[in-house]
Design a protein around this motif. Sequence first.
Motif, PDB file in Angstrom:
ATOM      1  N   VAL A 173      40.132  49.282  44.453  1.00  0.00           N
ATOM      2  CA  VAL A 173      40.767  49.024  45.745  1.00  0.00           C
ATOM      3  C   VAL A 173      42.293  49.019  45.645  1.00  0.00           C
ATOM      4  N   GLY A 174      42.813  49.112  44.411  1.00  0.00           N
ATOM      5  CA  GLY A 174      44.264  49.109  44.262  1.00  0.00           C
ATOM      6  C   GLY A 174      44.691  49.585  42.888  1.00  0.00           C
ATOM      7  N   ILE A 175      45.955  49.994  42.784  1.00  0.00           N
ATOM      8  CA  ILE A 175      46.544  50.453  41.519  1.00  0.00           C
ATOM      9  C   ILE A 175      47.853  49.693  41.320  1.00  0.00           C
ATOM     10  N   PHE A 176      48.025  49.090  40.147  1.00  0.00           N
ATOM     11  CA  PHE A 176      49.208  48.281  39.876  1.00  0.00           C
ATOM     12  C   PHE A 176      50.052  48.884  38.756  1.00  0.00           C
ATOM     13  N   ASP A 177      51.296  48.443  38.700  1.00  0.00           N
ATOM     14  CA  ASP A 177      52.209  48.807  37.615  1.00  0.00           C
ATOM     15  C   ASP A 177      52.924  47.544  37.172  1.00  0.00           C
ATOM     16  N   LEU A 178      52.492  46.968  36.040  1.00  0.00           N
ATOM     17  CA  LEU A 178      53.079  45.740  35.521  1.00  0.00           C
ATOM     18  C   LEU A 178      54.293  46.000  34.640  1.00  0.00           C
ATOM     19  N   GLY A 179      54.643  47.280  34.472  1.00  0.00           N
ATOM     20  CA  GLY A 179      55.812  47.614  33.679  1.00  0.00           C
ATOM     21  C   GLY A 179      55.574  47.614  32.185  1.00  0.00           C
ATOM     22  N   VAL A 180      54.335  47.400  31.756  1.00  0.00           N
ATOM     23  CA  VAL A 180      53.963  47.412  30.342  1.00  0.00           C
ATOM     24  C   VAL A 180      52.822  48.411  30.167  1.00  0.00           C
ATOM     25  N   ALA A 181      53.060  49.472  29.400  1.00  0.00           N
ATOM     26  CA  ALA A 181      52.100  50.562  29.286  1.00  0.00           C
ATOM     27  C   ALA A 181      50.739  50.091  28.779  1.00  0.00           C
ATOM     28  N   SER A 182      50.748  49.185  27.790  1.00  0.00           N
ATOM     29  CA  SER A 182      49.480  48.729  27.220  1.00  0.00           C
ATOM     30  C   SER A 182      48.621  48.014  28.254  1.00  0.00           C
ATOM     31  N   LEU A 183      49.257  47.253  29.153  1.00  0.00           N
ATOM     32  CA  LEU A 183      48.509  46.559  30.203  1.00  0.00           C
ATOM     33  C   LEU A 183      48.050  47.537  31.275  1.00  0.00           C
ATOM     34  N   ASN A 184      48.914  48.479  31.616  1.00  0.00           N
ATOM     35  CA  ASN A 184      48.541  49.481  32.621  1.00  0.00           C
ATOM     36  C   ASN A 184      47.414  50.388  32.143  1.00  0.00           C
ATOM     37  N   GLU A 185      47.239  50.507  30.832  1.00  0.00           N
ATOM     38  CA  GLU A 185      46.187  51.359  30.266  1.00  0.00           C
ATOM     39  C   GLU A 185      44.852  50.636  30.109  1.00  0.00           C
ATOM     40  N   SER A 186      44.908  49.314  29.879  1.00  0.00           N
ATOM     41  CA  SER A 186      43.675  48.638  29.459  1.00  0.00           C
ATOM     42  C   SER A 186      43.146  47.576  30.420  1.00  0.00           C
ATOM     43  N   TRP A 187      43.977  47.070  31.330  1.00  0.00           N
ATOM     44  CA  TRP A 187      43.519  45.995  32.207  1.00  0.00           C
ATOM     45  C   TRP A 187      42.762  46.529  33.418  1.00  0.00           C
ATOM     46  N   VAL A 188      41.624  45.921  33.680  1.00  0.00           N
ATOM     47  CA  VAL A 188      40.892  46.099  34.928  1.00  0.00           C
ATOM     48  C   VAL A 188      40.776  44.696  35.519  1.00  0.00           C
ATOM     49  N   VAL A 189      41.319  44.482  36.711  1.00  0.00           N
ATOM     50  CA  VAL A 189      41.459  43.139  37.267  1.00  0.00           C
ATOM     51  C   VAL A 189      40.539  42.956  38.463  1.00  0.00           C
ATOM     52  N   SER A 190      39.849  41.814  38.471  1.00  0.00           N
ATOM     53  CA  SER A 190      38.901  41.527  39.551  1.00  0.00           C
ATOM     54  C   SER A 190      38.969  40.067  39.946  1.00  0.00           C
ATOM     55  N   GLU A 191      38.208  39.720  40.979  1.00  0.00           N
ATOM     56  CA  GLU A 191      38.038  38.318  41.343  1.00  0.00           C
ATOM     57  C   GLU A 191      37.224  37.615  40.265  1.00  0.00           C
ATOM     58  N   LEU A 192      37.399  36.303  40.151  1.00  0.00           N
ATOM     59  CA  LEU A 192      36.756  35.517  39.094  1.00  0.00           C
ATOM     60  C   LEU A 192      35.239  35.673  39.110  1.00  0.00           C
ATOM     61  N   ALA A 193      34.641  35.657  40.283  1.00  0.00           N
ATOM     62  CA  ALA A 193      33.177  35.729  40.388  1.00  0.00           C
ATOM     63  C   ALA A 193      32.628  37.038  39.832  1.00  0.00           C
ATOM     64  N   THR A 194      33.390  38.108  39.937  1.00  0.00           N
ATOM     65  CA  THR A 194      32.937  39.412  39.430  1.00  0.00           C
ATOM     66  C   THR A 194      32.761  39.379  37.920  1.00  0.00           C
ATOM     67  N   GLY A 195      33.756  38.905  37.203  1.00  0.00           N
ATOM     68  CA  GLY A 195      33.672  38.833  35.745  1.00  0.00           C
ATOM     69  C   GLY A 195      32.580  37.897  35.270  1.00  0.00           C
ATOM     70  N   GLN A 196      32.462  36.745  35.922  1.00  0.00           N
ATOM     71  CA  GLN A 196      31.434  35.781  35.526  1.00  0.00           C
ATOM     72  C   GLN A 196      30.031  36.355  35.729  1.00  0.00           C
ATOM     73  N   ALA A 197      29.835  37.096  36.808  1.00  0.00           N
ATOM     74  CA  ALA A 197      28.514  37.688  37.086  1.00  0.00           C
ATOM     75  C   ALA A 197      28.198  38.810  36.102  1.00  0.00           C
ATOM     76  N   LEU A 198      29.189  39.658  35.811  1.00  0.00           N
ATOM     77  CA  LEU A 198      28.954  40.786  34.908  1.00  0.00           C
ATOM     78  C   LEU A 198      28.550  40.317  33.510  1.00  0.00           C
ATOM     79  N   PHE A 199      29.131  39.238  33.045  1.00  0.00           N
ATOM     80  CA  PHE A 199      28.842  38.746  31.694  1.00  0.00           C
ATOM     81  C   PHE A 199      27.860  37.572  31.693  1.00  0.00           C
ATOM     82  N   GLU A 200      27.314  37.298  32.897  1.00  0.00           N
ATOM     83  CA  GLU A 200      26.294  36.260  33.049  1.00  0.00           C
ATOM     84  C   GLU A 200      26.798  34.923  32.502  1.00  0.00           C
ATOM     85  N   GLU A 201      28.004  34.571  32.936  1.00  0.00           N
ATOM     86  CA  GLU A 201      28.640  33.326  32.502  1.00  0.00           C
ATOM     87  C   GLU A 201      29.078  32.532  33.732  1.00  0.00           C
ATOM     88  N   ALA A 202      28.126  32.210  34.603  1.00  0.00           N
ATOM     89  CA  ALA A 202      28.440  31.489  35.835  1.00  0.00           C
ATOM     90  C   ALA A 202      29.102  30.147  35.528  1.00  0.00           C
TER      91      ALA A 202
END
Length: 386
Positions: A173-202
């Motif tokens: 839903v969006g594209i960001f530029d944090l000014g750091v190439a390593s973060l722009n290459e590797s970070w995928v950012v979501s709401e907290l509930a998304t990560g907890q559900a994906l890894f089954e860590e409610a």
Amino acid sequence: MKLAFSIGMRFLKKSKVQTALIVIGIVIGVAVQVFVGSLIEGLQQSLVDGTIGSSPHITIVNSQDNEPFADNEALYEDLKEDERLTAVAKSFSKNGLVSLDEDNTKAVLLRSFEMSDADAIYSFEENLVEGVLPTETNEVIIGTNFSEANELTVGDTVNFIASTDKAEDLTVVGIFDLGVASLNESWVVSELATGQALFEEADRLTSIETQLDDVFAADTIAAEVNTQIEDANLVTTNWKEANESLLSGLTGQSISSYMIQVFVLVAVLLGIASVLAISAVQKSKQLGILKAMGIKDKTAGQIFLFQGFVLGTVGAVIGAGLGLGLMYGFSYFVKNADGSSLVPFYFDTQFVILSSVIAIVASTIAAFIPAKNSSRLNPMEVIQNG
């Protein structure tokens, strides 16, 4: 005192060249102090903002290999109420894979936050190049480097594979530029509930991240926060632990700034003392006559103390203004390649006032020697010797 002040001003007006030289010396000294101090403080502020301005200053993690821990709402609320903390954000972060097609997968770090809290730390909204922040489950934002390398745009869907082998389609839903190439290459950012559900860590987190108003107090505040944590497995880390070389550089800059200011101050002080001493010798005949007319030793000494005070005040005010003007000119004309200031304009009212007060006090102290000598003058000897 009024008589001493009046005589002192008359002496200054009569010796215009000497007065001008002293004032110019004080102006240059204060201007250098204010300019160098403001320049180094501005440089330090720029370095700190560039390195840790958009990152957590104190982080609470599990000491057991950063494994997830139970969400402690009471601890979170206590941290939110701490006025020294400007931002507090819950985080769940885990490595995973993004499957772009059957033969193309990319390793990424899924960073899940309550976005309203995390934005105060990472400025995601400010750094959005396109789109909006995620608000629903399975919505993500990605970095510009990752987007360009994999030809992804807003509205595309990527398949995320968690370490639990659970896979889920996530909508960009969006594209960001944090000014750091390593973060722009590797970070995928979501709401907290998304990560907890994906890894089954409610209701579990991997960290609680905070930012401070006074970044240099991070180690002290982190130690205090440690005492509030009831879970023995949780520990705090702070930015100072990971940036020792930066701290050393900042300390070195501060020491060099203080040394420059001290040497400039000493030079100004010696210059004032020498010129006023010469003035005392030149005015010895007049002082002798005044003493013969009944002026007291104390009043004779106050003449030069008032001169030093007035000269210091005039020089300090003009010098402070000149120093700030030089700092503004430097920040305005010296630019980075992108057009931004190399060093931002920095105006610390307390520092400018302190520099001015030190200059005034130093000028008054410098006048103490000629003041003391003038108070010891024997009027009869002065008049007899001409």
